[in-house]
Motif scaffolding. Structure first.
Motif, PDB file in Angstrom:
ATOM      1  N   LEU A  72       1.701 -14.894 -15.105  1.00 46.96           N
ATOM      2  CA  LEU A  72       0.078 -14.303 -15.072  1.00 46.96           C
ATOM      3  C   LEU A  72      -0.580 -14.790 -13.750  1.00 46.96           C
ATOM      4  N   THR A  73      -0.404 -15.950 -13.318  1.00 48.32           N
ATOM      5  CA  THR A  73      -0.744 -16.500 -12.285  1.00 48.32           C
ATOM      6  C   THR A  73      -0.379 -15.740 -10.896  1.00 48.32           C
ATOM      7  N   ALA A  74       0.855 -15.517 -10.731  1.00 45.19           N
ATOM      8  CA  ALA A  74       1.231 -14.688  -9.779  1.00 45.19           C
ATOM      9  C   ALA A  74       0.766 -13.259  -9.773  1.00 45.19           C
ATOM     10  N   MET A  75       0.559 -12.543 -10.940  1.00 45.22           N
ATOM     11  CA  MET A  75      -0.047 -11.317 -10.976  1.00 45.22           C
ATOM     12  C   MET A  75      -1.548 -11.329 -10.797  1.00 45.22           C
ATOM     13  N   PHE A  76      -2.183 -12.159 -11.259  1.00 42.85           N
ATOM     14  CA  PHE A  76      -3.757 -12.117 -11.227  1.00 42.85           C
ATOM     15  C   PHE A  76      -4.452 -12.836 -10.110  1.00 42.85           C
ATOM     16  N   SER A  77      -3.856 -13.831  -9.495  1.00 44.41           N
ATOM     17  CA  SER A  77      -4.359 -14.701  -8.840  1.00 44.41           C
ATOM     18  C   SER A  77      -4.979 -14.156  -7.415  1.00 44.41           C
ATOM     19  N   ASN A  78      -4.341 -13.344  -6.939  1.00 47.39           N
ATOM     20  CA  ASN A  78      -4.933 -12.831  -5.616  1.00 47.39           C
ATOM     21  C   ASN A  78      -5.217 -11.042  -5.760  1.00 47.39           C
ATOM     22  N   VAL A  79      -5.758 -10.752  -6.835  1.00 44.32           N
ATOM     23  CA  VAL A  79      -5.905  -9.272  -6.840  1.00 44.32           C
ATOM     24  C   VAL A  79      -6.749  -8.557  -5.876  1.00 44.32           C
ATOM     25  N   GLU A  80      -7.617  -9.288  -5.250  1.00 43.75           N
ATOM     26  CA  GLU A  80      -8.575  -8.749  -4.154  1.00 43.75           C
ATOM     27  C   GLU A  80      -7.398  -7.933  -3.045  1.00 43.75           C
ATOM     28  N   ARG A  81      -6.342  -8.510  -2.638  1.00 41.95           N
ATOM     29  CA  ARG A  81      -5.390  -7.735  -1.824  1.00 41.95           C
ATOM     30  C   ARG A  81      -5.173  -6.175  -2.169  1.00 41.95           C
ATOM     31  N   GLY A  82      -4.817  -6.309  -3.324  1.00 42.61           N
ATOM     32  CA  GLY A  82      -4.464  -4.973  -3.708  1.00 42.61           C
ATOM     33  C   GLY A  82      -5.788  -4.235  -4.212  1.00 42.61           C
ATOM     34  N   ALA A  83      -6.757  -4.570  -4.606  1.00 42.84           N
ATOM     35  CA  ALA A  83      -8.193  -3.936  -4.593  1.00 42.84           C
ATOM     36  C   ALA A  83      -8.634  -3.478  -3.214  1.00 42.84           C
ATOM     37  N   GLU A  84      -8.495  -4.042  -2.241  1.00 39.32           N
ATOM     38  CA  GLU A  84      -8.757  -3.457  -0.848  1.00 39.32           C
ATOM     39  C   GLU A  84      -8.078  -2.207  -0.474  1.00 39.32           C
ATOM     40  N   VAL A  85      -6.685  -2.256  -0.787  1.00 36.16           N
ATOM     41  CA  VAL A  85      -6.238  -0.995  -0.472  1.00 36.16           C
ATOM     42  C   VAL A  85      -6.386   0.108  -1.346  1.00 36.16           C
ATOM     43  N   HIS A  86      -6.478  -0.220  -2.587  1.00 28.75           N
ATOM     44  CA  HIS A  86      -7.116   0.643  -3.598  1.00 28.75           C
ATOM     45  C   HIS A  86      -8.362   1.510  -3.258  1.00 28.75           C
ATOM     46  N   GLU A  87      -9.197   0.678  -2.842  1.00 26.91           N
ATOM     47  CA  GLU A  87     -10.355   1.242  -2.622  1.00 26.91           C
ATOM     48  C   GLU A  87     -10.476   2.003  -1.226  1.00 26.91           C
ATOM     49  N   ARG A  88      -9.746   1.490  -0.145  1.00 30.35           N
ATOM     50  CA  ARG A  88      -9.629   2.298   1.060  1.00 30.35           C
ATOM     51  C   ARG A  88      -9.031   3.842   0.583  1.00 30.35           C
ATOM     52  N   LEU A  89      -7.821   3.848  -0.135  1.00 25.22           N
ATOM     53  CA  LEU A  89      -7.459   4.986  -0.481  1.00 25.22           C
ATOM     54  C   LEU A  89      -8.252   5.949  -1.295  1.00 25.22           C
ATOM     55  N   PHE A  90      -9.228   5.384  -2.213  1.00 30.87           N
ATOM     56  CA  PHE A  90     -10.139   6.034  -2.953  1.00 30.87           C
ATOM     57  C   PHE A  90     -10.939   6.558  -2.316  1.00 30.87           C
ATOM     58  N   ARG A  91     -11.751   5.861  -1.214  1.00 29.33           N
ATOM     59  CA  ARG A  91     -12.696   6.317  -0.394  1.00 29.33           C
ATOM     60  C   ARG A  91     -12.200   7.321   0.400  1.00 29.33           C
ATOM     61  N   ASP A  92     -11.173   7.119   1.247  1.00 32.67           N
ATOM     62  CA  ASP A  92     -10.704   8.430   2.199  1.00 32.67           C
ATOM     63  C   ASP A  92     -10.283   9.471   1.362  1.00 32.67           C
ATOM     64  N   LEU A  93     -10.034   9.457   0.180  1.00 36.67           N
ATOM     65  CA  LEU A  93      -9.630  10.760  -0.784  1.00 36.67           C
ATOM     66  C   LEU A  93     -10.512  10.977  -1.451  1.00 36.67           C
ATOM     67  N   SER A  94     -11.911  10.506  -1.500  1.00 36.77           N
ATOM     68  CA  SER A  94     -12.782  11.066  -2.552  1.00 36.77           C
ATOM     69  C   SER A  94     -12.650  10.769  -3.840  1.00 36.77           C
ATOM     70  N   ILE A  95     -11.665   9.699  -4.239  1.00 33.97           N
ATOM     71  CA  ILE A  95     -11.487   9.505  -5.623  1.00 33.97           C
ATOM     72  C   ILE A  95     -12.781   8.635  -6.208  1.00 33.97           C
ATOM     73  N   THR A  96     -13.237   9.176  -7.214  1.00 37.49           N
ATOM     74  CA  THR A  96     -14.459   8.058  -7.882  1.00 37.49           C
ATOM     75  C   THR A  96     -13.718   7.413  -9.265  1.00 37.49           C
ATOM     76  N   GLU A  97     -14.723   6.647  -9.706  1.00 36.90           N
ATOM     77  CA  GLU A  97     -14.067   6.001 -11.130  1.00 36.90           C
ATOM     78  C   GLU A  97     -14.286   6.924 -11.887  1.00 36.90           C
ATOM     79  N   GLU A  98     -15.492   7.787 -11.811  1.00 27.28           N
ATOM     80  CA  GLU A  98     -15.744   8.610 -12.969  1.00 27.28           C
ATOM     81  C   GLU A  98     -14.685   9.848 -12.961  1.00 27.28           C
TER      82      GLU A  98
END
Length: 212
Positions: A72-98
């Motif tokens: 669990l420490t390995a999985m969740f201790s640095n989630v920001e790194r994955g979130a940054e990439v995720h947010e960039r891809l979503f932004r560039d492809l106009s994918i919203t949470e909705e």
């Protein structure tokens, strides 16, 4: 002596190569994957990851405390790194949470996530075997795809090829190696490799979705 995760990979034989070098992966690498297919895949993958995380927590509740903490420490201790990439891809492809919330699961995704929850309900080693192909395979795929001429595909691949992501995979494999290969563990691993192959294929087809 061959460790458990290496033995499991040997046991699935050519299935592993069919997974990590699937047409979907090859088209990420050569940049020819249609962007609407990649967009569809990202939405389904986001839905998968959210269910997978729930299954991880469920399975960890059955684990020895030191093993649960390690993973669990390995999985969740640095989630920001994955979130940054995720947010960039979503932004560039106009994918919203909705849009993600208002999109159903394709049938493969639904079955795969139920498969993870099933093994989480059975026990910790069974779940680790069912979970490992996703995490381990994506590191291998990321390393293979890095350098693709498509900037978005490359950003996606760089995350999975990163040392940060590998630290998560390593924790899972290290823990899985504490358990022996049994027919049940082999089946869980093999079925997940098959699900990964089917996940690529469903994405290429852009399969219809259902709401749960």
């Amino acid at each position: 002596m061959v460790n458990t995760h290496e033995r499991l990979r040997e046991l699935v034989g050519d299935l592993w190569n069919n997974y990590v070098h699937h047409e979907f992966v090859e088209r990420l690498k050569d940049g020819s994957l249609p962007m609407d297919v990649f967009r569809y895949y990202l939405i389904q993958d986001t839905k998968y990851v959210r269910e997978m995380q729930k299954a991880v927590i469920e399975a960890a509740s059955k684990a020895p405390l030191n093993e649960a903490i390690d993973v669990l420490t390995a999985m969740f201790s640095n989630v920001e790194r994955g979130a940054e990439v995720h947010e960039r891809l979503f932004r560039d492809l106009s994918i919203t949470e909705e849009e993600v919330n208002n999109t159903g699961f394709n049938l493969v995704n639904y079955a795969y996530t139920r498969h993870l929850h099933y093994y989480a309900s059975l026990g910790w080693p069974q779940f680790l075997a069912a979970w490992a192909p996703c995490m381990w395979g994506y590191n291998e795929i990321g390393k293979y795809v890095v350098g693709t001429k498509n900037a978005l595909f490359n950003a996606w691949a760089e995350f999975y090829a990163s040392g940060d992501y590998w630290s998560r995979v390593e924790a899972i494999l290290r823990t899985l190696d504490k358990y022996e290969v049994t027919p049940e563990i082999e089946r869980a691993f093999r079925d997940s490799v098959n699900f990964e192959i089917m996940f690529w294929e469903a994405s290429l087809r852009k399969d219809p979705t259902i709401f749960l």
